[in-house]
Write an enzyme that holds these catalytic residues in place. Structure first.
Site, PDB file in Angstrom:
ATOM      1  N   TYR A   1      -7.357  -7.429  -1.792  1.00 28.40           N
ATOM      2  CA  TYR A   1      -6.511  -7.524  -0.603  1.00 28.40           C
ATOM      3  C   TYR A   1      -5.073  -7.677  -1.058  1.00 28.40           C
ATOM      4  CZ  TYR A   1      -4.590  -9.473   3.764  1.00 28.40           C
ATOM      5  OH  TYR A   1      -3.829  -9.711   4.886  1.00 28.40           O
TER       6      TYR A   1
ATOM      7  N   ASP B   1      -8.020  -3.564   1.578  1.00 29.06           N
ATOM      8  CA  ASP B   1      -6.808  -3.354   2.359  1.00 29.06           C
ATOM      9  C   ASP B   1      -5.641  -3.401   1.376  1.00 29.06           C
ATOM     10  OD1 ASP B   1      -4.581  -3.489   3.955  1.00 29.06           O
ATOM     11  OD2 ASP B   1      -5.220  -5.246   5.093  1.00 29.06           O
TER      12      ASP B   1
END
Length: 260
Positions: free
Chosen positions: A109, A149
């Site tokens: 992330y 992400d």
């Protein structure tokens, strides 16, 4: 066939209340890589810690209600790597890696820089360190698959309102150039783009909560599966699931003709 899912939950407790766990169980995935847990271990119920038939591995952020990554895995790894070895990065719970004989699976992330200049500076610092780590990963004896992400839309095709975001975090020229180097210099493959080089609106994985962005499909493609070339070449089909909404992101599923 190897099924791998990447899902930013924007809070595992919130996503669970919206039906994420039954959906995830029904996918029969080999790996489900999670980002933005926004929970500590004490907040995790038994159902959140492991789907039936899997074991959960997690890297929690020190700050409550912030960041955190995890992986539900059907296969017992040889090793589990938590963090990147940089204290200020690892305190935010951004990296976990499961190591097998022929494959490493990673949930990552990357920071968002949208909340202010100090966070954009932290994002650039992460990117600088992570580039070296990606270089080392690409030279492993096994294949590597990074799910997560990345908080960067790579090209104009990857977001609806690209002209209006040229000066915004997530579509800055420096960020996009960095991602180009990941692909062109280091040889990593953007698996979704490998399968669907011309996809536009169907490719988005995140929508702002403002301005009816989801209803109007004013989205961004910032959730990726990025892999070493050999396993990337075996990808057969990708799905972005939008029939239910567990978060402001949609899960990305890719099936690979690959066995551990």
């Amino acid at each position: 066939m190897l099924r791998v899912i990447s899902a930013n939950l924007n809070g595992i407790r919130s996503a669970t209340s919206k039906g994420f766990l039954p959906w995830a169980e029904a996918q029969n995935a080999d790996f489900i890589c999670l980002q933005e847990l926004k929970a500590q271990e004490a907040n995790m119920t038994p159902e959140m810690l492991a789907l039936p038939g899997t074991r959960g591995y997690f890297h929690y952020a020190e700050k409550k209600g912030y960041s955190g990554v995890g992986i539900y895995a059907r296969h017992e790894p040889k090793d589990v790597v938590i963090g990147l070895g940089v204290p200020e990065i690892d305190a935010e719970g951004r990296y976990i890696e499961l190591v097998y004989d022929k494959l490493a699976v990673i949930s990552v992330y990357l920071p968002s820089g949208s909340s202010g200049e100090h966070r954009q500076t932290a994002k650039f610092g992460f990117m600088e360190h992570f580039f070296g780590h990606l270089h080392d990963l690409s030279r492993r004896d096994c294949q590597v698959l990074l799910c997560g992400d990345w908080n960067i839309a790579h090209k104009e095709i990857d977001l609806k309102n690209w002209k209006g975001n040229l000066k915004n975090s997530g579509f800055l020229p420096e960020e996009r150039a960095w991602l180009t180097r990941v692909f062109d210099e280091l040889g990593w493959v953007d698996v979704y783009r490998h399968l669907y080089p011309d996809a536009t609106g169907d490719a988005y994985t995140w929508w702002s909560n403002r301005g009816q962005a989801r209803a109007k499909n004013v989205g961004w493609r910032i959730d990726y599966q990025i892999a070493t070339p050999e396993i990337a070449a075996t990808a057969k089909e990708a799905y972005i699931y939008k029939e239910q909404w567990f978060s402001d992101h949609a899960p990305l599923t890719i099936d690979y003709d690959w066995t551990l």
